[in-house]
Motif scaffolding. Structure first.
Motif, PDB file in Angstrom:
ATOM      1  N   ASP A 154       0.809  -1.223   0.000  1.00  0.00           N
ATOM      2  CA  ASP A 154       0.000   0.000   0.000  1.00  0.00           C
ATOM      3  C   ASP A 154       0.837   1.266   0.000  1.00  0.00           C
ATOM      4  O   ASP A 154       0.288   2.377   0.040  1.00  0.00           O
ATOM      5  CB  ASP A 154      -0.921   0.019   1.239  1.00  0.00           C
ATOM      6  CG  ASP A 154      -0.146   0.252   2.530  1.00  0.00           C
ATOM      7  OD1 ASP A 154      -0.500   1.167   3.287  1.00  0.00           O
ATOM      8  OD2 ASP A 154       0.838  -0.472   2.786  1.00  0.00           O
ATOM      9  N   VAL A 172      -2.475  -1.339  -3.432  1.00  0.00           N
ATOM     10  CA  VAL A 172      -3.836  -1.340  -2.890  1.00  0.00           C
ATOM     11  C   VAL A 172      -4.104   0.055  -2.329  1.00  0.00           C
ATOM     12  O   VAL A 172      -3.419   0.493  -1.398  1.00  0.00           O
ATOM     13  CB  VAL A 172      -4.001  -2.403  -1.787  1.00  0.00           C
ATOM     14  CG1 VAL A 172      -5.462  -2.481  -1.348  1.00  0.00           C
ATOM     15  CG2 VAL A 172      -3.521  -3.767  -2.272  1.00  0.00           C
ATOM     16  N   THR A 173      -5.089   0.750  -2.879  1.00  0.00           N
ATOM     17  CA  THR A 173      -5.316   2.154  -2.498  1.00  0.00           C
ATOM     18  C   THR A 173      -6.374   2.328  -1.412  1.00  0.00           C
ATOM     19  O   THR A 173      -6.456   3.384  -0.800  1.00  0.00           O
ATOM     20  CB  THR A 173      -5.771   2.975  -3.717  1.00  0.00           C
ATOM     21  OG1 THR A 173      -7.076   2.523  -4.129  1.00  0.00           O
ATOM     22  CG2 THR A 173      -4.788   2.833  -4.874  1.00  0.00           C
ATOM     23  N   HIS A 174      -7.219   1.322  -1.191  1.00  0.00           N
ATOM     24  CA  HIS A 174      -8.329   1.422  -0.229  1.00  0.00           C
ATOM     25  C   HIS A 174      -9.238   2.604  -0.559  1.00  0.00           C
ATOM     26  O   HIS A 174      -9.840   3.214   0.331  1.00  0.00           O
ATOM     27  CB  HIS A 174      -7.816   1.538   1.205  1.00  0.00           C
ATOM     28  CG  HIS A 174      -6.830   0.462   1.562  1.00  0.00           C
ATOM     29  ND1 HIS A 174      -7.146  -0.872   1.507  1.00  0.00           N
ATOM     30  CD2 HIS A 174      -5.525   0.532   1.945  1.00  0.00           C
ATOM     31  CE1 HIS A 174      -6.083  -1.590   1.857  1.00  0.00           C
ATOM     32  NE2 HIS A 174      -5.095  -0.766   2.118  1.00  0.00           N
ATOM     33  N   GLY A 175      -9.316   2.930  -1.837  1.00  0.00           N
ATOM     34  CA  GLY A 175     -10.208   3.991  -2.285  1.00  0.00           C
ATOM     35  C   GLY A 175      -9.697   5.395  -2.008  1.00  0.00           C
ATOM     36  O   GLY A 175     -10.431   6.374  -2.186  1.00  0.00           O
ATOM     37  N   LYS A 176      -8.436   5.522  -1.597  1.00  0.00           N
ATOM     38  CA  LYS A 176      -7.879   6.837  -1.274  1.00  0.00           C
ATOM     39  C   LYS A 176      -6.921   7.283  -2.376  1.00  0.00           C
ATOM     40  O   LYS A 176      -6.296   6.461  -3.044  1.00  0.00           O
ATOM     41  CB  LYS A 176      -7.140   6.787   0.063  1.00  0.00           C
ATOM     42  CG  LYS A 176      -8.023   6.403   1.241  1.00  0.00           C
ATOM     43  CD  LYS A 176      -7.211   6.297   2.513  1.00  0.00           C
ATOM     44  CE  LYS A 176      -8.072   5.878   3.697  1.00  0.00           C
ATOM     45  NZ  LYS A 176      -7.270   5.707   4.924  1.00  0.00           N
ATOM     46  N   HIS A 177      -6.803   8.591  -2.529  1.00  0.00           N
ATOM     47  CA  HIS A 177      -5.842   9.117  -3.496  1.00  0.00           C
ATOM     48  C   HIS A 177      -4.423   8.817  -3.028  1.00  0.00           C
ATOM     49  O   HIS A 177      -4.111   8.946  -1.849  1.00  0.00           O
ATOM     50  CB  HIS A 177      -6.011  10.623  -3.657  1.00  0.00           C
ATOM     51  CG  HIS A 177      -4.913  11.257  -4.461  1.00  0.00           C
ATOM     52  ND1 HIS A 177      -4.829  11.109  -5.832  1.00  0.00           N
ATOM     53  CD2 HIS A 177      -3.845  12.004  -4.077  1.00  0.00           C
ATOM     54  CE1 HIS A 177      -3.758  11.760  -6.263  1.00  0.00           C
ATOM     55  NE2 HIS A 177      -3.146  12.303  -5.217  1.00  0.00           N
ATOM     56  N   THR A 181       0.860   5.893  -7.820  1.00  0.00           N
ATOM     57  CA  THR A 181       0.267   5.011  -8.828  1.00  0.00           C
ATOM     58  C   THR A 181       1.168   4.770 -10.040  1.00  0.00           C
ATOM     59  O   THR A 181       1.124   3.693 -10.630  1.00  0.00           O
ATOM     60  CB  THR A 181      -1.078   5.567  -9.307  1.00  0.00           C
ATOM     61  OG1 THR A 181      -0.907   6.928  -9.722  1.00  0.00           O
ATOM     62  CG2 THR A 181      -2.109   5.533  -8.175  1.00  0.00           C
ATOM     63  N   GLU A 189      -8.406  -1.039  -5.678  1.00  0.00           N
ATOM     64  CA  GLU A 189      -8.901  -0.362  -4.476  1.00  0.00           C
ATOM     65  C   GLU A 189      -8.814  -1.282  -3.266  1.00  0.00           C
ATOM     66  O   GLU A 189      -8.424  -0.854  -2.177  1.00  0.00           O
ATOM     67  CB  GLU A 189     -10.341   0.119  -4.679  1.00  0.00           C
ATOM     68  CG  GLU A 189     -10.461   1.342  -5.555  1.00  0.00           C
ATOM     69  CD  GLU A 189     -11.805   2.037  -5.392  1.00  0.00           C
ATOM     70  OE1 GLU A 189     -12.580   1.671  -4.482  1.00  0.00           O
ATOM     71  OE2 GLU A 189     -12.075   2.955  -6.193  1.00  0.00           O
ATOM     72  N   HIS A 190      -9.206  -2.551  -3.456  1.00  0.00           N
ATOM     73  CA  HIS A 190      -9.243  -3.485  -2.336  1.00  0.00           C
ATOM     74  C   HIS A 190      -8.704  -4.852  -2.764  1.00  0.00           C
ATOM     75  O   HIS A 190      -8.600  -5.146  -3.963  1.00  0.00           O
ATOM     76  CB  HIS A 190     -10.675  -3.638  -1.815  1.00  0.00           C
ATOM     77  CG  HIS A 190     -11.286  -2.347  -1.360  1.00  0.00           C
ATOM     78  ND1 HIS A 190     -10.877  -1.679  -0.224  1.00  0.00           N
ATOM     79  CD2 HIS A 190     -12.262  -1.585  -1.913  1.00  0.00           C
ATOM     80  CE1 HIS A 190     -11.577  -0.573  -0.080  1.00  0.00           C
ATOM     81  NE2 HIS A 190     -12.420  -0.485  -1.095  1.00  0.00           N
ATOM     82  N   ASP A 193     -10.653  -6.805  -5.238  1.00  0.00           N
ATOM     83  CA  ASP A 193     -10.468  -6.444  -6.646  1.00  0.00           C
ATOM     84  C   ASP A 193      -9.268  -7.180  -7.242  1.00  0.00           C
ATOM     85  O   ASP A 193      -9.285  -7.559  -8.417  1.00  0.00           O
ATOM     86  CB  ASP A 193     -10.269  -4.931  -6.779  1.00  0.00           C
ATOM     87  CG  ASP A 193     -11.443  -4.142  -6.233  1.00  0.00           C
ATOM     88  OD1 ASP A 193     -12.588  -4.519  -6.530  1.00  0.00           O
ATOM     89  OD2 ASP A 193     -11.217  -3.164  -5.491  1.00  0.00           O
TER      90      ASP A 193
END
Length: 202
Positions: A154, A172-177, A181, A189-190, A193
């Motif tokens: 992450d 793995v971003t966990h939906g955060k900016h 990248t 995101e998770h 995915d």
């Protein structure tokens, strides 16, 4: 730095970072830096290793360990963690954990979250990420080409370690900016995915 291309059908092993990848972590690194006098521009573990006074260095290690163990007792599996690990096991993929945690904290986190991964590499075993030593050790032990191992994490150190080992990486971003990248071979995101992406090839 860029990233190594990912060819999913070639992947024979998936290796994970621990904190905020497989399990949650709420480590307050800013607080630790303030307690130890570590500049924000310097890696915390490297800063401690460079402390000349053995007593001061031992106290610093003790403070970090205490913080890690407290964090371990509060941790939870990240979304999709258990399902992905079951998928890996069912499809006979190799797996391991490479973390900058110490062994005691890492094993406490795994036990607390009922996660069983026999091979756990910590900062006691090899130089910590972004050094590639631990990943290269696994490739040699498993007799795999670097391109056959996917490293999942992450944070920038995870991506750098994979790149330094000539391995593809998954962020793995966990939906955060996140500003990292451009350095990842795959971005999800998770963990669910990641499982969905890989399962298309099985």
């Amino acid at each position: 730095m860029s990233h190594v291309p990912l060819n999913i059908p070639q992947i024979k092993a998936i290796v994970f970072d621990l904190d905020n990848t497989l399990v949650s972590s709420d480590m307050d690194f800013q607080w630790l830096r303030e307690q130890l006098g570590c500049p924000s521009s310097q890696d915390l573990l490297s800063f401690i290793d460079q402390i000349d006074c053995q007593k001061t260095q031992a106290n610093a290690h003790s403070l970090v360990l205490q913080h890690e163990l407290e964090d371990a007792e509060k941790s939870n599996p990240m979304p999709g963690c258990k399902s992905l690990l079951n998928f890996i096991n069912s499809n006979n993929l190799l797996t391991a954990i490479i973390t900058r945690n110490c062994s005691e904290a890492a094993n406490t986190k795994l036990s607390h979250n009922k996660i069983t991964i026999p091979k756990v590499i910590t900062r006691e075993h090899f130089p910590p990420k972004p050094a590639p030593d631990s990943l290269l050790f696994l490739a040699n032990e498993w007799q795999l080409d670097s391109s056959e191992i996917l490293y999942v994490g992450d944070y920038l150190y995870d991506l750098q370690a994979a790149f330094n080992a000539a391995m593809p990486s998954c962020l793995v971003t966990h939906g955060k900016h996140t500003p990292f990248t451009a350095h990842a071979s795959l971005i999800v995101e998770h963990l669910s995915d990641l499982e969905a992406t890989i399962s298309k090839h099985y």
